[in-house]
Write a protein that holds these residues in place. Sequence first.
Motif: not given
Length: 492
Positions: A90-92, A104-109, A74-82, A114-116
């Motif tokens: 933006v790297i989440a 998927d949402i992060l990539r769409a934005y 969620n924070t990654g999505i917010g940071l990506t939009i902003v 990166v998965l860890a």
Amino acid sequence: MTVHESVVDAIGGTPLFRLARLGAGLAAPVYAKAEFLNIGGSVKDRAALSMVLAAERDGLLRPGGTIIEATSGNTGIGLTIVGRQRGYRVIACVSDRSAAEKSDILRAYGAEVVLAPTAVPAEDPDHLFNVVRRLAEEIPGAWLANQYDNPANPDAHVRTTGPEVWEQTGGRVTHFVAGVGTGGTISGTGAFLKKASGGGVTVIGADPESSSYAGGDGSPYFVESIGHFLHPDTAEDRWPESYHREAVDRFERIPDRESLLTARRLAREEGLLAGPSSGTAVAAALRVARRLGPEDLVVVLLPDSGRSYLSKLYSDDWLRRWGFLEEPRGAEDTEPTVRAVLDAAGFHAGAVAGVGTGPGAGRPGGPVTVASDASLAEALAVLRAVPGGIAPVVLARPARPYGISATEVLGSLSAAAVERAVAEGRAAPDGPVTSVLGPALPTVGVGQPLSEAREALGPGQDAALVLADGRAVALVHRSALGSWAGSVGRGA
């Protein structure tokens, strides 16, 4: 109608909805603050905007820079939009346990994902937090948002969320309920409401039952984005600086099943499609409201949208596989389930042939297990005493008052495999169990039909772990499963 120059201007200003159906019969009204109606689908949009603006103001984030963050999504999505709106890369870095929809949402934005892992010791170089620190050091112009320790996170809620709740309730709010993840939301909102009310508002944290925030053992749980998990090999248990403990008056500890099923009720009965942590918060709010009177008013914060959890929370199949859902699929569904078989066979009395029971799970009725730090000689003594001579190998943990999470199962071990390895000289009796570790046993949920349970065993496995609420409660052997199926079919 409201007109905005940018989607960023639409962050905040979320409505309150009264939970008239879930709160039916309660003297105190319960209102839900629908943070999933933020532009990015979660309350984290507020913190994301606050952190980016503060970083720009302080010269930490410059034109052409890169925003990096560790996130459950969620924070990654917010940071990506902003961030993308303001021209940043933006790297989440996302936890590998987060719902796939979030990535998927992060990539769409426009984020790079990166998965860890997070289910490793905090000192492990592959841990999510260490991955983001390394990227921030390696990439020129990078800024690590660090929501866990960034003061701009709770400050966002001091400035926006708290004042909104106060104004929307006309200052009548008496109890505020929210989950604790980074701690920014409850700390900032709670601080404002306490100050505005002269200390009259009680702030309640909603926490997964095993989360260490509220005193749990820190073992894994199945509600994303809140709580505090502690890997047993972590040297230092470090809590977020965004979480101000003094802001929370008390906690309500909510089991995973109650959280997940409450979230589903929220969608079906109130028309609010929210995530699992919203289920935790609403379950806690309803508990709180039952002890209150008509002069009180409860506000509960719903952090994010259920659209990010369609493959988990809102999937009946997923819930059944993990042992969270047991209701029949329909009126025509009369096939016995694994739960019915265990009950019919006297599982709770510990008298089921073919089911290993013992103290290994830390609570009555759990399967016998082998700890990952045991020697082969110690393991063999255990394996020779259980039916079938096979047991799951689990992550060593000092205590398991909530049982063994299925995510802590590392593999399996059989007496035959250990004896063969020692006889052939491939392993020593005082050697580690990990040297002879076999694949993890298949799992079946207590609510799955017997036909699915037999199918899960497949041709190459002799036993399966039975899961209830995501935790192992029994070890089912193939021969026993077949005999139970016959017994139940005959009406036993």
